[in-house]
Scaffold this motif. Structure first.
Motif, PDB file in Angstrom:
ATOM      1  N   ALA A   1     -55.941  47.700  74.117  1.00  0.00           N
ATOM      2  CA  ALA A   1     -54.669  47.910  73.425  1.00  0.00           C
ATOM      3  C   ALA A   1     -54.874  47.514  71.973  1.00  0.00           C
ATOM      4  O   ALA A   1     -55.755  46.708  71.655  1.00  0.00           O
ATOM      5  CB  ALA A   1     -53.567  47.074  74.063  1.00  0.00           C
TER       6      ALA A   1
ATOM      7  N   ARG B   1     -53.114  46.963  67.786  1.00  0.00           N
ATOM      8  CA  ARG B   1     -52.015  46.826  66.830  1.00  0.00           C
ATOM      9  C   ARG B   1     -52.561  47.143  65.442  1.00  0.00           C
ATOM     10  O   ARG B   1     -53.605  46.625  65.037  1.00  0.00           O
ATOM     11  CB  ARG B   1     -51.438  45.406  66.835  1.00  0.00           C
ATOM     12  CG  ARG B   1     -50.786  44.996  68.130  1.00  0.00           C
ATOM     13  CD  ARG B   1     -49.459  45.706  68.369  1.00  0.00           C
ATOM     14  NE  ARG B   1     -48.808  45.159  69.553  1.00  0.00           N
ATOM     15  CZ  ARG B   1     -49.045  45.555  70.792  1.00  0.00           C
ATOM     16  NH1 ARG B   1     -49.935  46.508  71.021  1.00  0.00           N
ATOM     17  NH2 ARG B   1     -48.407  45.010  71.817  1.00  0.00           N
TER      18      ARG B   1
ATOM     19  N   SER C   1     -54.864  47.778  81.523  1.00  0.00           N
ATOM     20  CA  SER C   1     -54.119  48.027  80.284  1.00  0.00           C
ATOM     21  C   SER C   1     -52.956  47.054  80.108  1.00  0.00           C
ATOM     22  O   SER C   1     -52.620  46.673  78.985  1.00  0.00           O
ATOM     23  CB  SER C   1     -53.605  49.468  80.267  1.00  0.00           C
ATOM     24  OG  SER C   1     -52.795  49.735  81.399  1.00  0.00           O
ATOM     25  N   TRP C   2     -52.339  46.632  81.214  1.00  0.00           N
ATOM     26  CA  TRP C   2     -51.220  45.698  81.106  1.00  0.00           C
ATOM     27  C   TRP C   2     -51.686  44.361  80.536  1.00  0.00           C
ATOM     28  O   TRP C   2     -51.037  43.797  79.647  1.00  0.00           O
ATOM     29  CB  TRP C   2     -50.581  45.516  82.475  1.00  0.00           C
ATOM     30  CG  TRP C   2     -49.491  44.472  82.485  1.00  0.00           C
ATOM     31  CD1 TRP C   2     -49.541  43.232  83.022  1.00  0.00           C
ATOM     32  CD2 TRP C   2     -48.189  44.595  81.901  1.00  0.00           C
ATOM     33  NE1 TRP C   2     -48.367  42.565  82.835  1.00  0.00           N
ATOM     34  CE2 TRP C   2     -47.505  43.375  82.143  1.00  0.00           C
ATOM     35  CE3 TRP C   2     -47.535  45.597  81.204  1.00  0.00           C
ATOM     36  CZ2 TRP C   2     -46.205  43.160  81.707  1.00  0.00           C
ATOM     37  CZ3 TRP C   2     -46.227  45.380  80.775  1.00  0.00           C
ATOM     38  CH2 TRP C   2     -45.587  44.173  81.029  1.00  0.00           C
TER      39      TRP C   2
ATOM     40  N   GLU D   1     -52.242  44.639  76.770  1.00  0.00           N
ATOM     41  CA  GLU D   1     -50.994  44.613  75.996  1.00  0.00           C
ATOM     42  C   GLU D   1     -50.408  43.206  75.961  1.00  0.00           C
ATOM     43  O   GLU D   1     -49.921  42.747  74.920  1.00  0.00           O
ATOM     44  CB  GLU D   1     -49.983  45.596  76.604  1.00  0.00           C
ATOM     45  CG  GLU D   1     -50.234  47.049  76.280  1.00  0.00           C
ATOM     46  CD  GLU D   1     -50.016  47.354  74.803  1.00  0.00           C
ATOM     47  OE1 GLU D   1     -49.292  46.595  74.128  1.00  0.00           O
ATOM     48  OE2 GLU D   1     -50.591  48.338  74.318  1.00  0.00           O
ATOM     49  N   GLN D   2     -50.443  42.505  77.093  1.00  0.00           N
ATOM     50  CA  GLN D   2     -49.921  41.146  77.142  1.00  0.00           C
ATOM     51  C   GLN D   2     -50.712  40.219  76.227  1.00  0.00           C
ATOM     52  O   GLN D   2     -50.148  39.340  75.567  1.00  0.00           O
ATOM     53  CB  GLN D   2     -49.960  40.625  78.580  1.00  0.00           C
ATOM     54  CG  GLN D   2     -48.989  41.324  79.515  1.00  0.00           C
ATOM     55  CD  GLN D   2     -47.543  41.110  79.100  1.00  0.00           C
ATOM     56  OE1 GLN D   2     -46.916  42.011  78.545  1.00  0.00           O
ATOM     57  NE2 GLN D   2     -47.011  39.928  79.341  1.00  0.00           N
TER      58      GLN D   2
ATOM     59  N   LEU E   1     -52.307  41.059  73.457  1.00  0.00           N
ATOM     60  CA  LEU E   1     -51.948  41.328  72.058  1.00  0.00           C
ATOM     61  C   LEU E   1     -50.607  40.706  71.703  1.00  0.00           C
ATOM     62  O   LEU E   1     -50.435  40.145  70.609  1.00  0.00           O
ATOM     63  CB  LEU E   1     -51.893  42.836  71.816  1.00  0.00           C
ATOM     64  CG  LEU E   1     -53.173  43.514  71.347  1.00  0.00           C
ATOM     65  CD1 LEU E   1     -52.914  44.983  71.059  1.00  0.00           C
ATOM     66  CD2 LEU E   1     -53.736  42.844  70.104  1.00  0.00           C
ATOM     67  N   ALA E   2     -49.661  40.826  72.604  1.00  0.00           N
ATOM     68  CA  ALA E   2     -48.362  40.223  72.331  1.00  0.00           C
ATOM     69  C   ALA E   2     -48.480  38.715  72.187  1.00  0.00           C
ATOM     70  O   ALA E   2     -47.820  38.096  71.339  1.00  0.00           O
ATOM     71  CB  ALA E   2     -47.388  40.576  73.455  1.00  0.00           C
TER      72      ALA E   2
ATOM     73  N   TYR F   1     -52.952  54.433  72.655  1.00  0.00           N
ATOM     74  CA  TYR F   1     -51.889  53.946  71.785  1.00  0.00           C
ATOM     75  C   TYR F   1     -50.576  53.862  72.567  1.00  0.00           C
ATOM     76  O   TYR F   1     -50.271  54.736  73.381  1.00  0.00           O
ATOM     77  CB  TYR F   1     -51.651  54.893  70.614  1.00  0.00           C
ATOM     78  CG  TYR F   1     -52.647  54.842  69.488  1.00  0.00           C
ATOM     79  CD1 TYR F   1     -53.847  54.141  69.590  1.00  0.00           C
ATOM     80  CD2 TYR F   1     -52.395  55.511  68.295  1.00  0.00           C
ATOM     81  CE1 TYR F   1     -54.751  54.111  68.557  1.00  0.00           C
ATOM     82  CE2 TYR F   1     -53.286  55.485  67.246  1.00  0.00           C
ATOM     83  CZ  TYR F   1     -54.471  54.795  67.379  1.00  0.00           C
ATOM     84  OH  TYR F   1     -55.370  54.773  66.341  1.00  0.00           O
ATOM     85  N   THR F   2     -49.790  52.847  72.284  1.00  0.00           N
ATOM     86  CA  THR F   2     -48.402  52.843  72.720  1.00  0.00           C
ATOM     87  C   THR F   2     -47.624  53.812  71.832  1.00  0.00           C
ATOM     88  O   THR F   2     -48.104  54.266  70.792  1.00  0.00           O
ATOM     89  CB  THR F   2     -47.794  51.446  72.597  1.00  0.00           C
ATOM     90  OG1 THR F   2     -47.814  51.057  71.212  1.00  0.00           O
ATOM     91  CG2 THR F   2     -48.559  50.431  73.429  1.00  0.00           C
TER      92      THR F   2
ATOM     93  N   GLN G   1     -47.420  52.346  68.360  1.00  0.00           N
ATOM     94  CA  GLN G   1     -48.610  52.511  67.531  1.00  0.00           C
ATOM     95  C   GLN G   1     -48.799  53.964  67.097  1.00  0.00           C
ATOM     96  O   GLN G   1     -49.297  54.244  66.010  1.00  0.00           O
ATOM     97  CB  GLN G   1     -49.847  52.007  68.282  1.00  0.00           C
ATOM     98  CG  GLN G   1     -49.877  50.513  68.479  1.00  0.00           C
ATOM     99  CD  GLN G   1     -49.731  49.756  67.160  1.00  0.00           C
ATOM    100  OE1 GLN G   1     -50.544  49.906  66.259  1.00  0.00           O
ATOM    101  NE2 GLN G   1     -48.679  48.953  67.056  1.00  0.00           N
TER     102      GLN G   1
END
Length: 758
Positions: free
Chosen positions: A258, A260, A301-302, A305-306, A308-309, A454-455, A458
C-alpha cells in the motif's frame, strides 16, 4: 517475389512451433510471440493450432473499447474463419507492431521541427520513429488506422497458404478451392484450418497477396438490441470472472504493498513517519521510502493499509496547489491574452477587420480540471530475479512503461519484461504508469514479488487532469444575423507538451509542469477548438502554468472546444431569435456529413427548437477532416430537479466512416455520451493544500445506472476512413446538456461542471 525456405521460416525452434513470416522480410526483429507446441504462426499476427483455433495478436490495450474483438473480426473476415474458433492474445511491445499513425498525430511531441515550425510528420519518419521506440500506444482512436492493413495482409497470406496446402493434397488448382467457416472446400471435400496448418507452413505465399474486400458492416443491418454477428470475445470471461487484471495476478511468495503520496505542489518530499507504530500489526513486513511517497509491505493488503495508517507519513510540500491558485493563474493569463493577444493556432479569413474594436457578442467560458476516474484503480505486479524485472500491468504505452521501469532500476530496458493485461477502464489514465515504477522499486527493496494497488484516494491524489481553462469568445453577425466573425482566446496549460515530456522523455511531473505548462503554444491540446462553421475566425492559445499535472483524458480538447463553440452558437442564435438547428445549418456549407447528422437527429428526436421551456438542446461536432473524420449531432432533453440536473434522453446520430463492428460502434458512442454527462456535471475536485477535497467516486457526481438517460444512437452508412467512435459522444454531450438547460430554465451555464458557478 518467391521467398526461399530459409526466408520463410523463422523462429521455428521457439516454443516448438513454426512461423510463416513473409511480413518480416528485411526486418531483423525477433517475433514477439513465438508459437506454442502444435501451433503455426502466420506472420506475427496469426497463429493456427491443430484444433483449428485461430489466435490473433492484439498489440493494443483492451480497456473496454472492444479493440480485441475488432482486430479478431478483421482477421476472421479475411481468413473466412469460424468466429466460434477465434481467440486473441495480448502482444508485447515490438517494432513489428509500431503504431505509425499515432506517432504521426503526435509528431510535435517528439519531432522538434513539427513543434517549432508546424512541419507535419512524414509517414516514413513517423514509422521509423515508432519502430525505433517500439511505440505501440493505444490512444486517439488510431488502432484501425495502424493495424487493419497489416492484419488483413497476414490473414490473406495465411488463407492463401491454407488453400495451397489443400489444393496440393487434393491435386487440384488453388483457384478452384473456396474458404468459409474455417474450412477449405473443393466440391464435396473440405479440410479444417488446423488439419492444413503444418503443410501450409512449408509453402510460399503468392505475391501480391489476395486481399478480400474491406470489412464494413452496414449500420442498418444490426438494429439496436439485436444479436450482433460478431459478439465480443472478452464478455464471457468478464462475466465468469476469468478476465485477468493486474490485481488478479498471484505469484509464489507474493507480498502486497500500500502506498501514500505527497500532496501536489511545486516540490514535495517525505518528511517523516513513525516506523515503530507498525511493528505490532500482524503480517506487516517493512516500509519502503520513495522521494515523495511511502509504501508499506505486508503478507496481505489489509495489513499493508493498516501499517500505513499507523505510521502516519508526513510530507513537506512547497507551495501546495489550491483552487484559488489555479483560478488565479487562469484569470491572469486570460486578462493578459485579452490585452496583448495570445498565440494564434488557427485562422481563416480576416476576423479582426470584421469584429472591430467592440464585438457585440462577448462571453467568458471556464472549465475546471477533470479526472478520468476509471473503475479499476492503478495496480501493478513486479518481480525481480536473475537480473531481470517482470511487470504485470495494464498500460496504454507499454514500451514507455518498460523504459521508465528500466530507468528507475538502472538496468537495460531489454531486462524488463512487461506482460500486458487488460484495464478496467482507462479513459487515457493508463497512458502513464508510475505505479509500475513504484512496484518495481518496492520489489527490489523487498526481495519478493509485489502487488501494488492504489486506493481510490491515492488514485485521486496522483491523477493526471484534463487541463482547466478560462476562455474569452467574441463574435459579430452580418446583416442577416448569421455569424460573420469569431475570435476565441483560451488560457490553458500546454497539456499535450507536458504529457509528451513525461511519457516520451521521462521528465518528472514537477519538471514537466515547470518547463512545459506555459512554455509553448500547444495545437495538440487545442484540437477541437476550431468550429466546423464557415465564418472568419481566429483561435488563440495563452499557455499558463497552473501547478496541477495535466495531460490527456477521453475527449481531450474536442470536449472542451465543443462545449464553448456549441454553447456560444446557441447563445447567439437565441439573441437573434433564430431557431438553433436552422441557424447551424446555414453555416455548414462544405460539410454535408455533419449537416446530414443534424437533419437526421432532429427527425429522430422530434426536435421542437427548444421552445416553450421544453428542455431540448442541440449540439454537433466534427473530429478530423470534412471528408475523412467523424461527426455527430445530438439532441438532449434535460431539466433541473430537486437533486440537481437530470438528463432524461439523448438522441445522437453519427457518421464515423466505414464501420467494422456496428455493435461496438454503438457501445462506444453510448458510453461516450454517458461519460460526457459525467464530465458535464462532475468529474472535478476542489483542491486545497495540495489535496483534492473529494476523492471517492460518489463525490465526483458521476452518472449512476439508476439515473442514466434513455440513449438512442443512429449511425449513418459511410465509405470514409474509420473514425474512433469513443470520442465523438464525449465531445457533444456537455454543450447539448448546457443548451437543454437553457431551454428548460432560461439560464446560460458557461462553466464546467455545469452549475459549479452557482
Amino acid at each position: 517475389m518467391e521467398l526461399s525456405r530459409r526466408q520463410l521460416l523463422v523462429g521455428a525452434a521457439l516454443g516448438g512451433g513454426l512461423v510463416v513470416a513473409w511480413g518480416l522480410r528485411k526486418r531483423p526483429w525477433p517475433l514477439p510471440l513465438p508459437p506454442g507446441e502444435g501451433e503455426v504462426a502466420f506472420d506475427a499476427w496469426i497463429r493456427v493450432g491443430r484444433d483449428g483455433v485461430v489466435t490473433v495478436s492484439v498489440p493494443q490495450l483492451e480497456m473496454g473499447q472492444g479493440i480485441s474483438t475488432q482486430l479478431a473480426q478483421i482477421a476472421a473476415l479475411e481468413l473466412e474463419a469460424d468466429w466460434r474458433q477465434m481467440g486473441v492474445v495480448f502482444a508485447p511491445a515490438s517494432e513489428i507492431f509500431a503504431n505509425a499513425p499515432l506517432a504521426a498525430r503526435w509528431a510535435e511531441l517528439w519531432l522538434p521541427m513539427a513543434r517549432d515550425n508546424g512541419v507535419p510528420s512524414d509517414n516514413w519518419l513517423a514509422r521509423h520513429w515508432a519502430e525505433a521506440h517500439r511505440f505501440t500506444a493505444t490512444a486517439d482512436g488510431q488502432s484501425l488506422a495502424a493495424y487493419e492493413a497489416p492484419l488483413r495482409h497476414a490473414a490473406a497470406g495465411a488463407r492463401a497458404l491454407l488453400v495451397k496446402a489443400a489444393a496440393k493434397r487434393w491435386d487440384v488448382r488453388p483457384e478452384d478451392c473456396t474458404v468459409s467457416g474455417g474450412l477449405v472446400h473443393h466440391g464435396p471435400q473440405s479440410l479444417t484450418f488446423g488439419a492444413l496448418a503444418q503443410e501450409a507452413s512449408k509453402l510460399t505465399p503468392p505475391d501480391p497477396l489476395p486481399l478480400g474486400p474491406l470489412p464494413a458492416e452496414n449500420p442498418a443491418r444490426l438494429p439496436s438490441g439485436s444479436t450482433p454477428p460478431f459478439p465480443r470475445l472478452d464478455l464471457p470471461a468478464k462475466l465468469d470472472g476469468g478476465w485477468m487484471f493486474a490485481g488478479d495476478v498471484r505469484l509464489p511468495d507474493m507480498v502486497f504493498a500500500a502506498i501514500r503520496h505527497a500532496p501536489v505542489g511545486e516540490a514535495a518530499h517525505l518528511a517523516g513517519h513513525d516506523a515503530r507504530a507498525a511493528k505490532g500489526i500482524g503480517g506487516f513486513l517493512k516500509l519502503v521510502e520513495g522521494p515523495d511517497w511511502l509504501a508499506a509491505v505486508a503478507t496481505n493488503s489489509w495489513a499493508a493499509e493498516q501499517a500505513l495508517a499507523a505510521v502516519a507519513p508526513r510530507f513537506s510540500v512547497h507551495r501546495p496547489i489550491s483552487a484559488e491558485k489555479i483560478d488565479g493563474a487562469l484569470d491572469a493569463a486570460l486578462k493578459a491574452a485579452i490585452k496583448q493577444g495570445g498565440q494564434t493556432i488557427a485562422k481563416q479569413g480576416d476576423p479582426e477587420a470584421l469584429l472591430g474594436s467592440k464585438p457585440p457578442y462577448s462571453q467568458r467560458y471556464d472549465a475546471a480540471a477533470a479526472v478520468a476516474a476509471p473503475l479499476e484503480t492503478a495496480s501493478a505486479v513486479a518481480r525481480l530475479r536473475d537480473g531481470r524485472c517482470e511487470i504485470w500491468v495494464a498500460s496504454q504505452a507499454p514500451e514507455q512503461t518498460r523504459r521508465a521501469v528500466a530507468g528507475a532500476l538502472d538496468i537495460s530496458v531489454e531486462h524488463v519484461v512487461l506482460y500486458p493485461l487488460a484495464a478496467g477502464g482507462s479513459f487515457d489514465a493508463r497512458l502513464e504508469c508510475p505505479h509500475a515504477v513504484e512496484a518495481a522499486l518496492i520489489a527490489r527493496e523487498t526481495g519478493k514479488p509485489v502487488l501494488l494497488t492504489y486506493t481510490r484516494w491515492q488514485e485521486a491524489v496522483t491523477a493526471i487532469h484534463r487541463p482547466p481553462l478560462a476562455a474569452q469568445i467574441e463574435a459579430r453577425v452580418d446583416q442577416t444575423g448569421t455569424i460573420a466573425a469569431w475570435r476565441l482566446r483560451v488560457a490553458m496549460p500546454s497539456a499535450a507538451r507536458e504529457f509528451g515530456a513525461r511519457l516520451l522523455q521521462g521528465t518528472s511531473r514537477a519538471e514537466a509542469m515547470a518547463h512545459h505548462q506555459n512554455a509553448h503554444v500547444d495545437p495538440l491540446a487545442m484540437e477541437g477548438f476550431v468550429p466546423p462553421y464557415s465564418f472568419a475566425l481566429a483561435i488563440e492559445h495563452a499557455p499558463v502554468a497552473v501547478g496541477l499535472p495535466t495531460g490527456r483524458l477521453r475527449g481531450n480538447g474536442h470536449a472542451l472546444g465543443a462545449f464553448i463553440t456549441e454553447s456560444f452558437v446557441d447563445e447567439i442564435a437565441a439573441a437573434q431569435g433564430r431557431e438553433p438547428l436552422s441557424y447551424r445549418m446555414a453555416m455548414l456549407e462544405g460539410d454535408p456529413r455533419l449537416a446530414a447528422c443534424l437533419q437526421r437527429v432532429s427527425a429522430l428526436a422530434n426536435w421542437n427548437g427548444g421552445h416553450d421551456a421544453s428542455g431540448q438542446g442541440i449540439a454537433c461536432h466534427r473530429i478530423g477532416s470534412v471528408s475523412g473524420g467523424g461527426c455527430i449531432a445530438a439532441v438532449v432533453t434535460a431539466r433541473r430537479g430537486d437533486e440537481g440536473v437530470a438528463v432524461d434522453r439523448i438522441v445522437a446520430v453519427a457518421d464515423i466512416g466505414r464501420i467494422v463492428n456496428v455493435d461496438i460502434a454503438r457501445q462506444q458512442i453510448e458510453g461516450g455520451l454517458v461519460y460526457g454527462i459525467g464530465l458535464a456535471l462532475g468529474s472535478a475536485s476542489v483542491w486545497n493544500g495540495g489535496l483534492p477535497a473529494g476523492a471517492r467516486l460518489a463525490a465526483l457526481n458521476l452518472p449512476l445506472l439508476v439515473n442514466c438517460p434513455e440513449v438512442e444512437v443512429d449511425l449513418i452508412a459511410s465509405t470514409a476512413d474509420p473514425e474512433d467512435p469513443g470520442e465523438v459522444g464525449v465531445a457533444v454531450a456537455a454543450p447539448a446538456i448546457a443548451n437543454a438547460l437553457f431551454s428548460a430554465t432560461g439560464l446560460r451555464l458557461r462553466r464546467l461542471p455545469l452549475g459549479s458557478e452557482e
